[in-house]
Design a protein around this motif. Structure first.
Motif, short mmCIF file in Angstrom:
data_model
loop_
_atom_site.label_atom_id
_atom_site.label_comp_id
_atom_site.label_asym_id
_atom_site.label_seq_id
_atom_site.Cartn_x
_atom_site.Cartn_y
_atom_site.Cartn_z
N CYS A 121 45.09 35.54 50.47
CA CYS A 121 45.23 36.25 49.13
C CYS A 121 43.87 36.65 48.40
CB CYS A 121 46.22 35.45 48.29
SG CYS A 121 47.89 35.64 48.92
N TYR A 122 43.17 35.54 48.53
CA TYR A 122 41.81 35.78 47.74
C TYR A 122 41.02 36.83 48.26
CZ TYR A 122 37.69 34.83 45.06
OH TYR A 122 36.76 34.88 44.14
N ARG A 124 42.16 39.49 50.02
CA ARG A 124 42.79 40.90 49.75
C ARG A 124 42.54 41.24 48.26
NH1 ARG A 124 43.91 44.90 52.46
NH2 ARG A 124 45.92 45.43 51.25
N LEU A 125 42.84 40.15 47.17
CA LEU A 125 42.71 40.46 45.68
C LEU A 125 41.21 40.20 44.88
CD1 LEU A 125 45.89 38.54 44.92
CD2 LEU A 125 45.47 40.86 45.22
N CYS A 126 40.16 39.74 45.76
CA CYS A 126 38.88 39.67 45.14
C CYS A 126 38.36 41.02 44.93
CB CYS A 126 37.92 38.89 45.96
SG CYS A 126 36.46 38.57 45.40
N PRO A 127 37.88 41.48 43.72
CA PRO A 127 37.56 42.76 43.26
C PRO A 127 36.32 43.14 43.90
CG PRO A 127 37.52 41.61 41.38
CD PRO A 127 37.99 40.40 42.31
N LYS A 129 33.45 43.24 46.73
CA LYS A 129 33.54 43.29 47.93
C LYS A 129 32.68 42.33 48.56
CE LYS A 129 36.95 45.95 48.31
NZ LYS A 129 38.21 45.60 48.33
N ARG A 134 34.49 35.50 48.53
CA ARG A 134 35.38 36.27 49.47
C ARG A 134 35.00 35.95 50.97
NH1 ARG A 134 35.94 42.37 50.68
NH2 ARG A 134 38.14 42.31 51.14
#
Length: 163
Positions: A121-122, A124-127, A129, A134
Motif C-alpha cells: 500500500c505504501y 503504491r500510494l506514495c506520491p 517516486k 518508498r
C-alpha cells in the motif's frame, strides 16, 4: 442562477431562525455572500453554452467508462460458493491436527497483514517516486515475500517430521 441560490440560502436561514448575516447553523461565522454574476462569467453565445454542455457530457461519459464492472451473475456466485464449501469440507476431512491448520493460517495471515499489505500500500500510494520511504516499503514487501514461504516450509517440515 446565483440570485436564486442566494434567495434559497436566505430562506433556509430564516427557516432556522438565523440572522441574514453573522451566524450559521453550527454557530460558526456565516460564509461570505456569493458574488454577483458578471457578464464575463456568462457564456457569450449559445455555441459557447453548447460547447460547455458537450464538455460536461464527455466528462460524464468518461466517468461512466471508468465505472466498476457489473456484479457477477447468480450462477458465478453459486459456483464460487460451492467450490469454497467443497474445499473447506475436504480440508476438514483430511486434516486431523488443528494445530497445523492454525499454524498455516497464522503464517499466511500475520505475514500478509504485517509485511505484505503495508509495504504494498505504501509503495503504491506514495506520491514521490524516488523517496527513501518508498524504497523501504518495497524492501518490506520483499521481506514478506521471503518470510511467508519460509515459515510455511518450516511448518510443513515440522509437521512431516512428527509423522
Amino acid at each position: 442562477g446565483a440570485a436564486a441560490s442566494r434567495a434559497e440560502a436566505e430562506a433556509k436561514r430564516s427557516r432556522f431562525g438565523l440572522a441574514a448575516q453573522g451566524q450559521s447553523i453550527a454557530g460558526q461565522p456565516a460564509p461570505p455572500p456569493l458574488p454577483a454574476p458578471s457578464a464575463a462569467s456568462a457564456p457569450a453565445s449559445s455555441a459557447a453554452a453548447a460547447a460547455a454542455i458537450g464538455a460536461a457530457t464527455a466528462a460524464a461519459a468518461a466517468a461512466d467508462a471508468a465505472a466498476p464492472p457489473p456484479p457477477p451473475s447468480e450462477l458465478t456466485f453459486w459456483v464460487v460458493t460451492s467450490l469454497f464449501l467443497v474445499c473447506s469440507v475436504g480440508i476438514a476431512l483430511v486434516v486431523t491436527d488443528l494445530g497445523l491448520v492454525l499454524s498455516v493460517v497464522g503464517a499466511t495471515g500475520s505475514t500478509t497483514v504485517s509485511y505484505l499489505l503495508p509495504g504494498f500500500c505504501y509503495f503504491r500510494l506514495c506520491p514521490r517516486k524516488r523517496s527513501p520511504m518508498r524504497l523501504l516499503a518495497l524492501l518490506q514487501l520483499a521481506l514478506g515475500c521471503i518470510i511467508m514461504p519460509g515459515s510455511l516450509a518450516l511448518i510443513f517440515a515440522a509437521g512431516a517430521g512428527e509423522r
